[in-house]
Design a protein around this motif. Structure first.
Motif, mmCIF file in Angstrom:
data_model
loop_
_atom_site.group_PDB
_atom_site.id
_atom_site.type_symbol
_atom_site.label_atom_id
_atom_site.label_comp_id
_atom_site.label_asym_id
_atom_site.label_seq_id
_atom_site.Cartn_x
_atom_site.Cartn_y
_atom_site.Cartn_z
ATOM 1 N N SER A 1 -44.432 -97.631 -100.377
ATOM 2 C CA SER A 1 -45.395 -97.908 -101.441
ATOM 3 C C SER A 1 -45.957 -99.321 -101.349
ATOM 4 O O SER A 1 -47.040 -99.587 -101.850
ATOM 5 N N VAL A 2 -45.224 -100.266 -100.685
ATOM 6 C CA VAL A 2 -45.749 -101.633 -100.573
ATOM 7 C C VAL A 2 -46.997 -101.681 -99.702
ATOM 8 O O VAL A 2 -47.775 -102.626 -99.776
ATOM 9 N N ALA B 1 -39.633 -94.596 -100.316
ATOM 10 C CA ALA B 1 -40.070 -95.320 -101.517
ATOM 11 C C ALA B 1 -40.625 -96.694 -101.134
ATOM 12 O O ALA B 1 -41.520 -97.218 -101.803
ATOM 13 N N LEU B 2 -40.107 -97.247 -100.040
ATOM 14 C CA LEU B 2 -40.522 -98.597 -99.633
ATOM 15 C C LEU B 2 -41.940 -98.619 -99.085
ATOM 16 O O LEU B 2 -42.585 -99.662 -99.059
ATOM 17 N N MET C 1 -43.397 -93.558 -105.773
ATOM 18 C CA MET C 1 -43.186 -94.920 -106.267
ATOM 19 C C MET C 1 -44.503 -95.605 -106.598
ATOM 20 O O MET C 1 -44.657 -96.251 -107.634
ATOM 21 N N LYS D 1 -35.051 -91.634 -99.119
ATOM 22 C CA LYS D 1 -35.033 -92.755 -100.052
ATOM 23 C C LYS D 1 -35.810 -93.950 -99.505
ATOM 24 O O LYS D 1 -36.407 -94.708 -100.262
ATOM 25 N N GLU E 1 -35.424 -102.482 -93.901
ATOM 26 C CA GLU E 1 -36.541 -101.561 -93.751
ATOM 27 C C GLU E 1 -37.870 -102.236 -94.089
ATOM 28 O O GLU E 1 -38.883 -102.018 -93.415
ATOM 29 N N LEU E 2 -37.833 -103.069 -95.148
ATOM 30 C CA LEU E 2 -39.086 -103.705 -95.593
ATOM 31 C C LEU E 2 -39.687 -104.571 -94.487
ATOM 32 O O LEU E 2 -40.905 -104.605 -94.302
ATOM 33 N N LEU E 3 -38.808 -105.249 -93.742
ATOM 34 C CA LEU E 3 -39.275 -106.143 -92.683
ATOM 35 C C LEU E 3 -39.973 -105.335 -91.587
ATOM 36 O O LEU E 3 -41.020 -105.743 -91.064
#
Lengths: 222, 230
Positions: free
Chosen positions: B176-177, B173-174, B184, B170, B67-69
């Motif tokens: 937030s970056v 939350a990512l 988060m 869930k 997901e982050l990518l």
């Protein structure tokens, strides 16, 4: 393409780190999952409740929060900083593995629990009537069947864990995603990096998929 | 406990607002994903190889890549993509898309891939007689898909959609970056200021736990309500 070629050694190293994190967390998580799934089917109330709430908490919160609690949160406690645990908990590498293993352990315990619960009671009765002890019945009948039936769901969980290791980049580790972010923010080439790093992740996913298919074939005995 | 109080001294009101932001992003992402899946499911079920291939590529990529990518791709690449389109229309200023949009689109794309698989599975599990019956009544394809198949598909996929919703919630939350102030990010800010990460991240975990528990209850009710056999 040039930034990717220049950073190729780093990318290779980070790909290995991602693999390492995935394998370690999956192995420890497997152990945790097995233990907690046994606690979950046990008749002792306290073991059952402990296992139930463990899986409830770890499956109900994001992995991102869990890794931050372990890495940033626990470091705040004086008694942890004074104990031997600190040698492990001050390293982001171990914090990441602990968080991943606890997380995947919770999901794994649910997968195995449903595997155990779906087993035909007649099989156990038949084994008992043949004079096998409870332990032997469990080891030779219940456990292999439960594991075999859990394989497809467990394969999905392994892939989710592989994706989860990308969160290691948020606690300063340079795994694949971390390196990808570094390259993107220095060279500003998001699409290129996404395609390249994404393909590596897809390749790993493919490896896991093939491995699970192989196991499923191997354990097909009835 | 004082740190979590409402008002100027505590972070209670900030975290309260952040919780709403989390819910809002999750809802937008989930419905955006649902919308995408409505277009992708027909591709996956089509007889044409090329369309099949397109649909499979989408679900494989967004279910197999972290997901982050995906978030980084849209966060760093989003504004340049929009600027590229704007340039064609003669607009040359710098355009920055906000974190909310980036976040909900990237999480929505991921959520959409999972929703596609859920809906495809549900359609395939529907009795062929339903399709044939609808056809023999002389209904057009779009009509019977909307009025005969879709209601059954939705009913069948409630448990799995519940899982996708939990995953989406869930995943937020990512975001937030990218700097979007949801649970988060707010906890990150608060623990930076007060130097009390344990309290704030634990409280964040508690908030997520409440959200997932409430939504699970709701989905279970929904499932019970529509789980009638005709």
């Amino acid at each position: 393409m040039k930034p990717l070629i220049d950073n190729f050694p780093d990318l290779l190293k980070s790909a290995l780190l991602t693999l390492e994190l995935t394998i370690f967390s999956i192995l420890i998580g497997l152990l945790i999952g097995l233990i907690f799934s046994l606690m979950r089917i046990s008749k002792i109330k306290i073991l059952y409740f402990f296992s139930y709430y463990y899986s409830f908490v770890f499956r109900g919160t994001p992995l991102f929060v869990q890794i931050f609690i372990i890495y940033f949160g626990l470091a705040q406690l004086e008694f942890i900083r004074d104990s031997i645990l600190w040698a492990v908990l001050k390293k982001p590498y171990w914090c990441a593995i602990i968080a991943f293993a606890l997380n995947t352990g919770a999901y794994t315990s649910e997968i195995f629990r449903s595997g155990f619960e779906k087993i035909d009671k007649n099989l156990v009765e038949a084994a008992n009537s043949l004079g096998l002890s409870n332990l032997k019945t469990f080891l030779t009948i219940t456990l292999p069947i439960a594991i075999k039936r859990s394989l497809p769901a467990y394969g999905n969980e392994m892939i989710l864990m592989l994706k989860g290791t990308s969160l290691a980049s948020t606690v300063t580790l340079l795994d694949l995603t971390g390196t990808a972010k570094y390259i993107i923010s220095t060279h500003f080439n998001p699409v290129e990096v996404f395609i390249f790093v994404g393909s590596i992740y897809l390749f790993f996913t493919f490896l896991i998929h093939t491995f699970i298919k192989y196991l499923e074939r191997k354990f097909r005995y009835y | 406990m004082e740190l979590l109080s409402f008002g100027d001294t505590g972070w209670g009101d900030e975290l309260f607002k952040a919780t709403f932001m989390t819910i809002l992003v999750a809802l937008v992402a989930f419905f955006f994903g649902f919308l995408i899946s409505i277009f992708i499911v027909p591709l996956k079920l089509s007889n044409k190889k090329l369309l099949n291939y397109l649909g499979n590529t989408y679900t494989t990529i967004f279910r197999g890549v972290p997901e982050l990518l995906v978030i980084y791709l849209l966060f760093f690449g989003g504004s340049s993509a929009v600027m590229f389109v704007a340039k064609i229309f003669g607009y040359k200023e710098f355009i920055e898309i906000n974190a909310f949009l980036t976040g909900s689109i990237s999480i929505g794309l991921i959520s959409g891939a999972y929703t596609t698989e859920v809906l495809r599975g549900a359609i395939e599990s529907i009795n062929k007689g339903q399709f044939e019956g609808a056809k023999s009544l002389g209904l057009k394809k779009t009509t019977y898909y909307v009025f005969v198949i879709a209601p059954q598909v939705l009913r069948l996929s409630i448990p799995n959609l519940s899982n996708v919703w939990q995953l989406t919630l869930k995943d937020t939350a990512l975001i937030s970056v990218t700097g979007l102030v949801e649970i988060m990010r707010q906890s990150y800010i608060a623990s930076g200021v007060t130097r009390n990460p344990l309290l704030f991240y634990s409280f964040a975990a508690f908030l997520y736990l409440i959200l997932t528990t409430i939504s699970l209850k709701y989905f279970n009710q929904l499932e019970k309500k529509y789980n009638h056999q005709p």
